[in-house]
Scaffold this motif. Sequence first.
Motif, PDB file in Angstrom:
ATOM      1  N   ARG A 158       1.928   4.793  -8.313  1.00  0.00           N
ATOM      2  CA  ARG A 158       2.278   3.374  -8.329  1.00  0.00           C
ATOM      3  C   ARG A 158       3.244   3.066  -9.466  1.00  0.00           C
ATOM      4  O   ARG A 158       4.206   2.331  -9.278  1.00  0.00           O
ATOM      5  N   LYS A 191       5.314  -0.266  -9.690  1.00  0.00           N
ATOM      6  CA  LYS A 191       4.269  -1.257  -9.444  1.00  0.00           C
ATOM      7  C   LYS A 191       3.233  -1.181 -10.557  1.00  0.00           C
ATOM      8  O   LYS A 191       3.154  -0.187 -11.292  1.00  0.00           O
ATOM      9  N   ASN A 192       2.407  -2.211 -10.624  1.00  0.00           N
ATOM     10  CA  ASN A 192       1.293  -2.192 -11.567  1.00  0.00           C
ATOM     11  C   ASN A 192       0.331  -1.072 -11.166  1.00  0.00           C
ATOM     12  O   ASN A 192       0.081  -0.844  -9.985  1.00  0.00           O
ATOM     13  N   ASP A 247      -1.195  -4.195  -1.657  1.00  0.00           N
ATOM     14  CA  ASP A 247       0.164  -3.905  -2.119  1.00  0.00           C
ATOM     15  C   ASP A 247       0.350  -2.396  -2.236  1.00  0.00           C
ATOM     16  O   ASP A 247       0.960  -1.903  -3.159  1.00  0.00           O
ATOM     17  N   LYS A 293       5.595  -1.426   0.246  1.00  0.00           N
ATOM     18  CA  LYS A 293       5.310  -2.771  -0.269  1.00  0.00           C
ATOM     19  C   LYS A 293       3.863  -3.164   0.019  1.00  0.00           C
ATOM     20  O   LYS A 293       3.290  -4.012  -0.665  1.00  0.00           O
TER      21      LYS A 293
END
Lengths: 550, 193
Positions: A292, A297-298, A321, A398
Amino acid sequence: MDLADFDRGAVLASFLVESEEGLDAMEQALVQMETNPSDLELLHTIFRVAHSIKGNATSLELPELAGFAHVVEDLLDVFREQQALPGPDVISLLLKAVDELRAMVAAAQSGPVELTQQQHRLRKEIAHEVEKRSKRVVTTNGAREETSSGPKLDTLPNPNHRTLRADVDKLDHMLNLTGEIVIAQGRLRQMIEKLGGEQGRTILEMHREAERLYMDLQSEVMSIRMVPVGPLFRQFVRSVRDLAKTHGKVARLEVTGGDVEVDTTVLEQLKDPLVHLIRNAVDHGLEKPDVREGKGKNACGVIKLSAGHSGGNIVVILQDDGAGFDRQRILEKARRVGLISGKEELREQDIYGLVFQAGFSTAETVTDLSGRGVGLDVVRRNIDNLRGTVEITSTKSKGSTITIRLPLTLAIIEGFSVKVGSEVFIVPLEHVTECTELPAAQSNAGASGILSLRGDPLPYVRLRRTFSLPGEIPNRENIVVVKVNEFCAGIAVDELLGGMQTVVKPLGKAFRSVHGIAGSTVLGDGRVGLILDVPSLLRGVMQSSLQAQA
Amino acid sequence: MGAKSQGKEQLPVNKAQYLTFFTAGEEYAVVIAKVREIIEYDTVTTVPNTPSWISGVTNLRGKVIPVVDLAVKFGMQPSRISKFSCIIVTDVMFQGESITMGVLSDAVSQVIDLAADEIEKTPPFGTRVKNEYLLGMGVMGKKFCLILDIDKVLSADEVLTVTESVEEAGNDSSSDAATKGGPAKPSHFGAGA
């Protein structure tokens, strides 16, 4: 009261119910253990209960309760490690612990719990048992390490909600009775109206008032069946965390719309599909933290579970997500297991729809797209049973969104009633798009035909012929235009009676598979009206017409 | 018939009570323990695509129950509704579960006590009803009544067999529903009629 307090109240309420049920299960498992000393699953069951009580109590800042559960959990863990079941002495010790836990959970309702003398003694006894059986050292003065953070909350105000659990069958029965009362009232009113005179008017007035009260009662009874989705949704918060952990992932579940209410039967049957979908999202949707971060992404994956209303339906949306569904892989797999030939043009929607097909989750796909051999086709089936729909949209890397639409209740539908001869049929309003008169010029006497609806050809079925009802076709017929999965058709009937709320009564075992009929209802005059199963009706007509052509 | 071959219901050893009623001019009897209640005939709603001996469904205080016409079941003209017509509500066993069904009757007659020695074996022929539906013949003075094995007669299994075969008829080119438990109602789903 600030927001945190409010939320805590809701969590506490759900904790109370859950713990109560858990302790019941734990008790049963312990008792079974005595008679069935080889079933290790029982040990896991009681371990899970102790574990979740500990976890929940910690997050609710009930240190004494958490500490007690912790010791119990320790003792169970010793046996788990040894793959052995406890003997009769320990079982009775644990049963005593269940009793005390129950008392403590009940006491937690009115604020933080202090252990009684007796509970202290019992805890020491259990801790002693643990030490005796393992080298482990047990802290006997509470799970301090878990409670050190955060200031102590003020004593919770005693929740003023007085609740009572009731059998759903009884609620069903009550709903039936209120429906019957309305029918009886209708008959009575007709009789009073015939009476006339001064006295008749007075009685009628009184009767109207009674009718209003009965209507209120009926809507009250219906509202009892409606329960908020919150408690069910909140259960998943913890399971997402735990599940992510076991997969070496970090994830959190965000719940919104927890106060949306839905019929209790619907909620019950929604649970399993949600479990599957959430497990699926954690298992296969979310990536590992390093992946991630690599994607920008977080590290912590977010799963959102929300509920809301939309046009008489409840919409449940599960959004993650994560990586999203892999279109290519789905297509390949579907081709390999023979669900599609590979030549057809598939819309986005249809591709994701494939994962809900039975047979898709067989073989190696089990590990790829669904968890532990539990297929997503089960999800589809459960939601079909609820007369709902499920849709997937997904964007690569996504995340994906799964939208479930469900009716608010199974007990009552909005129906559109029509008449053929002397029989009344109810068409579920969800299928009805419009009504129109059948022009005599476009009518034939057959079971089906074509009419022109604003210039477009619309096939129609004549209910009188399809159901072989007696009587002659009247001069003027009406068409109910229905829509099933984008397919439009007309149903020719004698008369349109109008919309009404319909209490659904199943036709029972004897008629399990009658074509074209979904159920029945009791009409205002006490007669039985049949509810049309529009999709099955149209399928039946199409099949027989195909055969006629063949 | 698709039903698991359950043995014939045992007749009570000692005295038992029976409800007798008329259907198509014949007097029948059922063990009173099977009868839940008797209701006045109220409108029966026809259910399409079901065998013709199922008259339809009716409203029993909010519960929707099936109603059968024994006259059709036994191969005679459908019962004509008169002011004496009534529906005998019975509890029928189906796959270990009890379901409620109504039996259309031209008139109920009486409740009688019959001792075991007042019940004769059904002769091999002479009755209009298949022997498998009968438990015996009750002797009432000079008259007889036919004691029905109501579980067999109203076997929901048969109901299902027929509705399913109607469906099959929709799928296959034809299926002789009639041989499977009674003539099916004409249906435009069936055999592409």
